[in-house]
Structures are given as C-alpha cells and as structure tokens.
Design an enzyme around this catalytic site. Sequence first.
Site, PDB file in Angstrom:
ATOM      1  N   HIS A   1      -4.158  -6.062  15.708  1.00 44.34           N
ATOM      2  CA  HIS A   1      -3.301  -7.140  15.224  1.00 44.34           C
ATOM      3  C   HIS A   1      -3.907  -8.464  15.660  1.00 44.34           C
ATOM      4  O   HIS A   1      -4.960  -8.503  16.320  1.00 44.34           O
ATOM      5  CB  HIS A   1      -1.874  -6.982  15.755  1.00 44.34           C
ATOM      6  CG  HIS A   1      -1.110  -5.872  15.096  1.00 44.34           C
ATOM      7  ND1 HIS A   1      -0.731  -5.919  13.767  1.00 44.34           N
ATOM      8  CD2 HIS A   1      -0.676  -4.675  15.570  1.00 44.34           C
ATOM      9  CE1 HIS A   1      -0.084  -4.811  13.450  1.00 44.34           C
ATOM     10  NE2 HIS A   1      -0.043  -4.034  14.526  1.00 44.34           N
TER      11      HIS A   1
ATOM     12  N   ARG B   1     -11.878   6.303  -0.603  1.00 48.53           N
ATOM     13  CA  ARG B   1     -11.318   7.655  -0.665  1.00 48.53           C
ATOM     14  C   ARG B   1     -10.356   7.829  -1.828  1.00 48.53           C
ATOM     15  O   ARG B   1     -10.157   8.937  -2.322  1.00 48.53           O
ATOM     16  CB  ARG B   1     -10.622   7.988   0.652  1.00 48.53           C
ATOM     17  CG  ARG B   1     -11.600   8.235   1.804  1.00 48.53           C
ATOM     18  CD  ARG B   1     -10.916   8.855   3.000  1.00 48.53           C
ATOM     19  NE  ARG B   1      -9.974   7.959   3.650  1.00 48.53           N
ATOM     20  CZ  ARG B   1     -10.317   7.068   4.586  1.00 48.53           C
ATOM     21  NH1 ARG B   1     -11.590   6.947   4.969  1.00 48.53           N
ATOM     22  NH2 ARG B   1      -9.400   6.308   5.150  1.00 48.53           N
TER      23      ARG B   1
ATOM     24  N   ASP C   1      -4.575 -13.792  12.085  1.00 43.81           N
ATOM     25  CA  ASP C   1      -3.960 -13.283  10.856  1.00 43.81           C
ATOM     26  C   ASP C   1      -3.990 -14.324   9.737  1.00 43.81           C
ATOM     27  O   ASP C   1      -4.516 -14.079   8.655  1.00 43.81           O
ATOM     28  CB  ASP C   1      -2.501 -12.890  11.114  1.00 43.81           C
ATOM     29  CG  ASP C   1      -2.352 -11.453  11.591  1.00 43.81           C
ATOM     30  OD1 ASP C   1      -3.374 -10.775  11.788  1.00 43.81           O
ATOM     31  OD2 ASP C   1      -1.205 -11.020  11.778  1.00 43.81           O
TER      32      ASP C   1
ATOM     33  N   ASP D   1       1.445   6.111  -7.709  1.00 41.79           N
ATOM     34  CA  ASP D   1       0.930   7.206  -6.882  1.00 41.79           C
ATOM     35  C   ASP D   1      -0.569   7.288  -7.127  1.00 41.79           C
ATOM     36  O   ASP D   1      -1.019   7.887  -8.104  1.00 41.79           O
ATOM     37  CB  ASP D   1       1.619   8.520  -7.249  1.00 41.79           C
ATOM     38  CG  ASP D   1       1.206   9.658  -6.313  1.00 41.79           C
ATOM     39  OD1 ASP D   1       0.233   9.472  -5.552  1.00 41.79           O
ATOM     40  OD2 ASP D   1       1.840  10.725  -6.361  1.00 41.79           O
TER      41      ASP D   1
END
Length: 395
Positions: free
Chosen positions: A144, A109, A174, A78
Amino acid sequence: MTGSPTGAGVSTERTGPLAGLKVIEMAGLGPVPLAAMMLAEMGADVLRIERADAGQPLLNLPEEYDLDRHGRSILKLDLKRPAGTELLLRLAAWADLLVEGFRPGVMERLGLGPDILLQHNPALIYGRLTGFGQDGPLSGRAGHDITYLAYAGLLHAIGRKDTPPVPPLNLVADQGGGAMMLIAGALAALFQRSLTGKGQVVDASMIEGASMLAAPIHAYMAAGLWSDRRGENLLDSGAPFYDTYETADARHIAVGCLEPRFFGEFAKLLPLAAHFVGSQYDKSSWPTMRAAIAERVREKTRDEWAELFATSDACVAPVLSLIEARNHPHNRARQSFVTSGGFERPAPAPRFSQDPAAAAAAPAAADRESASILTRLGLSQEEIAALAKAGVLGR
C-alpha cells in the site's frame, strides 16, 4: 462473436478536453479508480469492467459516495469464461486507452495482456499501475502507499526529528506517484500516438512515481543542502520558519516564510526580535527562534492570527480541517468544492478555459445495465442474450 463494437461510446453528451476519448478501466482499488474518475471528469467515456462474482468491497460505500464508480458505465463480466475474454477483446478494439492496477501477470493469465490486446488494436494505449513495477524482485509483492513510500526512502524523510516517520495519508505514493503519473504517462502516449498511429504500454510504478516527486530533494541532498535525516531540513519541520505552531485555543497555524523578505514581514507582525531576522538561516539560532515563535503564537487564537496575517505576504495560514476548508471564503469564491452524488467534494481539477471539466456523478440506471451498455456499444440483442445465457454478464 466477431468484429468490434460500433457504438458511439459508453456515455453521450460528454464535455471537457478529453471528450471523445474511450477508456476501459479494469476495476480495482486505490489510484486507478481515481485516475479513471479524473479522466471521466475531463470528458472521457469510461467503461469500468467489474468482476461478475465480485464480493463485498473493502469499503462498502453507499453508491452516492462511491467515487470509484462515479462518471462511468459499469459492466460486470466473468473474464474466466472464454466468451467474457472475447467480449473484452472486442471492447479493446473500441477503446483508446485501457488502465489496470493488478499485480504483474494477472491480465496475462486472463488472456488479456498487452501483447494480445495490442494485436487486436495496435493503436491502444495500455496503462499499467503497480507498486513495484512490472518486473524486479518485488514486483509480485502486495503493498500500500505506506509500503511504497518506505521503499522509496520518502517515509524515512517525513516526520519530526527523533520521532517515528508519519504516513502522509495515502496522497504521495497512491495518488501523486500513482494516479497522477498514470494519467501523465497515458496522455503522453496518446500524444505520441497522434504522431505515429501506434499504441504502447505505460508501466507506472508507485515507488518510481513517488521518487520522481522527490527528485528536487535528491538534488538538494547531492548539493549538500539537505540532510538524510528527517526533521533537520527546510521543508520537514527542521526550520522554525517552515512549521506549524499551536495557538491559544489549541488549534494551529502554518508558517512558511522561507524567503528573507517574507520572514521579515512575519517577524514584524508577530512580532519577533529583530536579531532573528538577520540570522534566519543560521541553524545555531533555530532552537531559540523556534521557542520565541511558539511562545508568541500561544498568545492568540488561530483565527486571531489568521486575521492579523490576512493581507500580508508572511505566508502564514490557519490550519483548517477538511470541513472548514470547504467553507473558507477563498474556496467558496473559487467554487473549489461542489456538491455531487449527495455530498460536497473537491471540484474537478485542473480548470480549462475552453471546455470545462464536469464533476462525475453516480452512474444512472442505464449505465449499470449490461444490456443497455452493450446495445450502445453496437452488440445485437441476440449477442447480448447469448452472453447472458452463458453466464458471462453479471448483475
């Protein structure tokens, strides 16, 4: 908690040219997991950090098929809790390389941006992979493979004339422009670190990576050898001697005889009228040449053509399905596919003569248990218990 982990690594008895390299993978989708798996197969110790509260994955694959987790140890944290952030900072002091594929600003962040991590470990290589790069007007946008190919100009170039563009699976942006470029950048930075002792940030963008793959096409276009229209060029189905053709059994063969001597061999075996051989690169002859090739190819089955061209240099091949490719005699002789995790998949690539790579398997129980992983990394039982009690460690 203070200090950095002192354990010998996440996994033991690693082999391969990257044995001893310690990698943190921030769990995500797409090319970063492929890059991390390839690094693991080349011998790196990869610790995958997953969210403690992660919900249902996009593709709920059974564990034996989930290559996003194979070859790693899995630690669920976490990172919104200060103790979770502090633990990752300790792990960063242990690592040689961290790879992440979040949108710009996400790691910052969390208090885990490169400025902070490089303070804790100035030798760390911090690999970042996004679609649009870390800055620029589109940097915060989602996308994507098909999105990035569209912005790179490559989707426009893929497909047949007078038909819509065709997505090339997710292999170009990708995997080629993303995973491969991230690995190349990380290894280049690691080499430079071997000379300077300093880490750095690698900013890999899938648009820029895919564009780099197409650098020769831009050169051909600048030289007047390539049209900015799909289906009119040598490599995009424009040339009849570089295309696919339907066979008598509704399968296909791939014809790729670009060079005159290969085309001559192709014309002899097909056979094709001799006048086409002398006018291979005369575009005015291409429509009739294509029709003549198509008519001849429809006279035999795919496998009959494969047998006819088997020993020639005409560059003709049967178009195999994914399943058929595993069983082709050449691929079997090379052991190009391996059984790992309960299914057959491509073998690790490339190959190394001194210290071969090894196919990654699903993580063992000890590589999914937080206490076991953190113990190997040098944390005390008291520290682990405190982290569990604080809700930092996921199950």
